[in-house]
Design a protein around this motif. Structure first.
Motif: not given
Length: 200
Positions: A2, A89, A106-110, A144, A146, A148-149, A151
């Protein structure tokens, strides 16, 4: 991470986290365009915004880390860029831009985030997105871990609607001479590149 965590990382960085030049692929694309207005999304400590500004663009650099923006503004040429502390956002530009660039956001809602920033591109303008590809994990490149974040070309292509013509959407290998971090890195990295033009 964050905003508070990024602030701490920048505070501990002794002058910045990222390399001094924009990614090579961003420079290559921008150098084919006539300079106009540009928005650098997730500008961090300013390397892409400052690089575009030095090439004649009127740039707004947006990031949610006050520490990052402070470093960016203090750099040579920093007074020529408009720095905005905001979350991707929630923020909206006052006008569309000729160029919108997003590097390593890089976000969880890319997909939703990229679709949102694509809306900031004016008709005839250009969108450039570059970030770590999911294949970068196995390749051992910096970034990263992860998936999930991360591309993929499919994710970025799917973030755009019929207003855009896709020029390139592909995996690209970034060598050690095009480092993301200040001080460089020793492994090649795999990124996803999206280059699109808004046609309507």
């Amino acid at each position: 991470m964050d905003a508070a965590q990024w602030d701490e990382r920048y505070r501990a960085s002794a002058g910045g986290v990222w390399a001094s030049e924009p990614p090579a692929v961003v420079r290559e694309i921008a150098d084919t365009l006539r300079p106009g207005t540009a928005i650098d999304v997730a500008t961090g400590d300013g390397r892409t915004a400052l690089g575009l500004s030095a090439r004649g663009w009127a740039v707004t650099g947006v990031d949610f880390s006050a520490e990052a923006l402070g470093i960016a503004a203090a750099r040579p040429g920093g007074d020529a860029v408009t720095w905005v502390r905001a979350d991707v956002h929630a923020w909206e530009p006052v006008a569309s831009a000729d160029l919108v660039v997003s590097c390593y956001l890089h976000l969880h809602d890319n997909a939703a985030a990229i679709a949102r920033v694509a809306g900031w591109v004016g008709v005839g303008g250009t969108l450039v997105v570059v970030g770590h590809d999911v294949e970068n994990i196995a390749a051992g490149g910096h970034g990263p871990s992860d998936p999930a974040i991360l591309y993929t070309p499919e994710l970025l292509r799917g973030a755009l609607d019929e207003r855009f013509r896709i020029e390139r959407c592909e995996r690209v290998v970034r060598g050690t001479g095009d480092a993301e971090l200040r001080g460089g890195h020793t492994h090649a990295a795999i990124d996803t590149l999206l280059h699109a033009v808004r046609v309507r």
